[in-house]
Design an enzyme around this catalytic site. Structure first.
Site, PDB file in Angstrom:
ATOM      1  N   GLU B 327      -7.809  67.576  50.698  1.00 34.95           N
ATOM      2  CA  GLU B 327      -8.439  68.149  49.489  1.00 34.95           C
ATOM      3  C   GLU B 327      -9.661  68.957  49.913  1.00 34.95           C
ATOM      4  OE1 GLU B 327      -9.151  64.731  46.985  1.00 34.95           O
ATOM      5  OE2 GLU B 327      -7.038  64.214  46.938  1.00 34.95           O
ATOM      6  N   CYS B 423     -10.675  60.602  38.852  1.00 36.56           N
ATOM      7  CA  CYS B 423     -12.045  61.117  38.976  1.00 36.56           C
ATOM      8  C   CYS B 423     -12.323  62.266  38.013  1.00 36.56           C
ATOM      9  CB  CYS B 423     -12.332  61.552  40.403  1.00 36.56           C
ATOM     10  SG  CYS B 423     -11.083  62.633  41.107  1.00 36.56           S
TER      11      CYS B 423
END
Lengths: 653, 653
Positions: B327, B423
């Site tokens: 990521e 998240c």
């Protein structure tokens, strides 16, 4: 049904392929032997970014010595490391057939003896399971590759026996076949499954073709029938191992059956899915079994898979496999140029599949694909020095992206010396080392010879003798001198990439001969002469609009060669060039001598985007263009001059 | 140094942001609470193609009950599941500050009490380690996220205390800080390491800003100093766990220290690398600590990271993170549009970083980036209904590729209801729910107010009162009514995307005001009136030529809004449209009512490639073009009408 002509009956003497055949004999084969025998001078790389395979050495030959009890130690390398030796042996067989060499044959005989020594009395042979995991023999067909390896062994032994009449080779093969027959089959006490990686089928069919041992053909049919019959087969195997406290040893893949191309029975398949090499070795064996059993249901499946690939899933280079994830086919028209897989082995397997399809129904479309793979996607699999190899053959690379973005981690820009998973290098050697097989094909029943590829060569088969004289690809004129004792039909492939074709047969001239088909002449041949001339032009190529990755782009082809631009030859960053259809069609061929020999470069007068921006984004930009020359070279020669940016599909003006 | 103005002193009443603030209050906050409390009506998805995270439920609140001894059972979900609750609580705090709501406050108070009940006497709190892995407390900073969660807890408690004066909240926070101080620090008996995921630093700095507890600031400085000091720290932790027979619990990443952004000390960093959210939470805390300690070395590092991102690694949408693998950030100018990551949280973190940089040195470039993220890459993180969320925000999707190619497996085309790694959804709620903070910033020392964003609103702070009246983004005129008891400087940001700016201050007119800077007026304000008008045009955007993915492409922006084309609005496949700079600049805005409300579409008279090919490759093609209309809508509104193809960067004519 058409037949392949034994290699030794096709003498090749052209510059193009002979260079490779000689390089493979002089360099590749000795080099690969040294690697397989743990030369300390070889730097082995992993084929993808996952850096967890053993790669200190190949150990492939030593594994056999350990299995034979000649050496101490354990097994080293991939579970299918044996197949590297087998493919090497097959390459040797083809080389010896056209270029006898006592020393090389002696080395190969020793390898045959070593394999024989390692084979157990019951005919089983796989050094990994013999040395390292006897508990798991035939308990993990999902990833064990035992039959896969034995398939390559059969292919190698058949070729080696045909070349050398080495009876030890034939004996090993017969023992393998008898052994498999004793373990696999419909009977209740036998295993009702096939190998997770197809290949045994091809080996068995070739053994049958050599020996007419029906058992081998039946076994091949069995494996092609049982595959995908119980789609839970491999999961049941895993569950059994887990239950018995045995290791699973399988990489995580999202759809196991599809990855293994065992999601349905082969006869029911309608498209290319899963691991590309698995799919294509399977398809090749499906087509090849049709030669023998004329199974029309199977043929329909073959044709559906074929059409799906060549009309929707094949790169212009003949590459296949659009993702590294499972080394697999993806959806129709999904052909990314930079993160694809395009494994050398997959293009090889596509050529095999194509040739077996051609032999069923001799259409030019199959030779077109063979030619596309041979001159592009397969040939790019090795460096011009014959001792460095690509696994992945991209159509576009950019250094800064490849170095920094792990999604490109499997795409190399310099051919490594060897791989931890070394399937491609010996596959290249056996395929390009026997490239002559594709030049001519015979239909004995109909007294017809297919002349598929242009290459200076001579065919002597039965009562026909064809001398092909040409400097192709360096020239556009071909002369055949043909003799035969009986009437013969010649079918000469006039490729899709030429025009203004003129053919003269013993003084009679045919103008404006149609291309993209076979030109047929049936007569008695008595030192008869055929002359062909044609024009070739640099061609612009457009991909189907459904191919998102090639939208607003054009590629360049000349004859059978796909071209690419490398940064080293060009002044501006490659992504700045903007070419038009007309630019490409007005391009010229410029033969130049350079580091990599005499290269027919293409030079295009075109445009380059010359705006210089400092900022990342410019609003209402003044986009400026200036004229520029773009220089391109045949795709297969790329990456022979260091690490560089490269593009096949150019941005369109 | 500039200061943020408490939210309650900025009343917002515009249509654009008020819609979101109300949606977050009315829908998002209650919905997210129900998810965190295991509503059975929620379908949870994994955020990427790896399907091995627990996703039957969130369980985040239940985890606290278990830790507090109120419920039986185990821990469920990610190791950092607690942070979902904390970010939700922070969102509630901001919502209550501008829209008091007794019922909601009661729910939040209960959550605070629950957190308090779960906190151990020594101040530690992390339900995963308390319930599931007490052996591993502070033994796996590389992936444990304990301090990360406590960082979010501190941020939430500070915000909640500021809104509600809830002393239980303050007590929890003080206990957390005291606890961390007892465990981490330079002293020999303390841990000399920082969390693998930065965030505690921000929490500690905010706690210091509220309480002036020097201990918290020192701790933040410690964590920013110790990070990367010993680059082997995390590997040593793993080795220690392995040696002690404890599980490692860390995903495989190629370069652990870089992934964790601990490859060097923050003060020595010069570019954005590694996991994008880690990098940017770290950068935000680096910039924020400079507010307090004026560390010039740290500021130089912040500026270098900033410049690297905004000039080389930021998408036009304000998205960051070019790969799903880690990521992470990749190399300069590597901005693929279809397989990137562009996590919503990363754009949020970029906005935070930008604002803290702005407060050090108030340049428009920081507000430009905040605006870019807010109106595009962050806003696209939620659907217009406020209860579906994107994790990954692509700039181009094509259905057939996304469905079939696993390299695109992390790119969704429909916003899910929730994620196993959740998240983003509460991060969206806390960020957009407090968007007012970016409209005005104060420099008390220099008696200056920065007017950063156009939005109907009122600022009342100290002795200054500014009423901003406008229908922006629906109109291009803004009126301010300003009063103050003492001379004040107003700095009004005139954005880069407008032109022909005219400003009238109490009757005095300024023509042709420069854009892309602050327009400054210092005077005594007494019910004074400022009127601004400007023109906006549809703009073509070109990426730097070094951005390979955007070569030969143009994007479209109108005001702060990046536009995209969705298939549902267009007749031809999106990849067939060919636009020019002029086409885009001649485009018109067409406000239409549709399924998703009143949308200012852009309509471009342009060209479409109309050739219809049956074959995969066409040689020397006749490429045909016809005129066509292309309809585009603001990027943030995409994927609100089902699953569709979408493109931001259009092919250039």
């Amino acid at each position: 049904m058409l037949k392949e002509i034994p290699l030794k009956q096709i003498q090749i003497s052209d510059d193009f392929w002979s260079f490779y055949i000689n390089t493979i004999k002089e360099k590749t084969i000795p080099y690969q032997y040294s690697v397989l025998d743990n030369s300390p001078y070889v730097n082995i790389e992993n084929e993808n970014k996952k850096d967890y395979f053993e790669k200190d050495k190949s150990n492939a030959l030593e594994n056999f010595r350990v299995a034979a009890g000649i050496s101490d130690g354990g097994h080293y390398g991939m579970i299918f490391q044996d197949s590297d030796v087998y493919k090497w042996l097959e390459a040797v067989a083809y080389s010896l057939q056209v270029n006898p060499d006592r020393k090389l044959q002696a080395v190969a005989d020793e390898v045959v003896n070593l394999i024989s020594a390692a084979q157990t009395d019951d005919g089983y042979i796989n050094t990994y399971f013999q040395v390292k995991e006897p508990r798991l023999k035939y308990r993990m067909l999902y990833s064990g590759h035992e039959l896969y390896c034995m398939g390559h062994l059969l292919e190698a032994l058949v070729a080696y026996y045909e070349t050398t009449q080495n009876t030890a080779a034939l004996n090993i093969a017969q023992k393998v076949v008898n052994h498999i027959d004793s373990v696999f089959g419909y009977e209740e006490n036998k295993i009702h499954g096939s190998d997770g990686h197809p290949e045994i089928e091809l080996g068995l069919i070739k053994f049958y073709e050599l020996t007419k041992d029906e058992k081998a053909l039946k076994l091949a049919e069995f494996f092609l029938d049982i595959r995908g019959k119980n789609t839970e087969f491999y999961k049941e195997e895993m569950a059994r191992n887990e239950k018995d406290g045995l290791p699973i040893k399988m990489i995580k893949v999202p759809h196991l059956e599809t990855y293994l191309v065992a999601h349905k029975q082969p006869k029911d398949m309608t498209e290319a899915v899963g691991h590309a090499v698995r799919m294509l070795y399977l398809a090749a064996s499906m087509a090849r079994i049709v030669h023998h059993n004329s199974d029309s249901e199977m043929y329909v499946a073959c044709k559906a898979i074929w059409d799906n690939i060549v009309h929707k899933k094949m790169y212009i280079t003949g590459g296949v496999g659009s993702t590294t994830d499972g080394e697999a086919f993806t959806g129709d028209y999904d052909l990314p140029n930079d993160i694809m897989y395009c494994e050398t082995c997959a293009s090889i397997a596509l050529a095999y599949f194509a040739y077996d399809m051609f032999k069923i129904q001799p259409d030019t479309e199959y030779i077109d694909v063979i030619e596309r793979t041979l001159y592009n996607g397969i040939l790019s699999g090795a460096s011009l020095d014959g001792i460095h190899f690509f696994y992945v053959n991209p159509l576009e690379v950019h250094g800064n992206i490849n170095d920094s973005n792990p999604d490109h981690g499997h795409v190399k820009r310099v051919r490594p010396q060897w791989y931890s998973c070394a399937c491609c290098p010996p596959n290249f050697a056996r395929t390009i080392g026997s490239v002559q097989r594709y030049i001519y094909t015979i239909d004995e029943e109909n007294k017809t010879v297919y002349l598929n590829l242009f290459a200076k060569s001579r065919l002597k088969y039965g009562d026909i003798d064809i001398i092909q004289d040409t400097d192709f690809p360096g020239s556009n004129s071909i002369h055949y001198t043909v003799s035969s004792n009986s009437p013969y039909i010649l079918k000469i492939r006039i490729p899709y990439w030429c025009s203004n074709v003129k053919i003269t047969v013993d003084g009679e001239t045919f103008d404006n001969v149609k291309n993209n088909c076979y030109f047929e002449i049936g007569k008695e041949w008595n030192n008869s002469r055929i002359a062909i001339t044609f024009d070739t032009h640099v061609m612009a190529v457009k991909a189907n609009s459904k191919v998102i990755a090639d939208a607003n782009r054009l590629a360049v082809q000349y004859g059978p060669f796909v071209y690419c631009a490398e940064q080293i030859d060009n002044e501006h960053p490659l992504s700045r060039y903007r070419v038009s259809n007309d630019d490409i069609r007005s391009a010229v061929i410029a033969v130049e001598n350079c580091d990599i020999g005499t290269v027919p470069f293409i030079k295009i007068d075109t445009t380059v985007e010359s705006s210089e921006e400092n900022s990342l984004y410019t609003y209402n930009p003044q986009i400026e263009y200036t004229t520029a020359k773009l220089k391109m070279l045949p795709y297969y020669t790329w990456a022979n001059r260091g690490s560089d940016d490269m593009m096949v599909w150019l941005h369109q003006k």
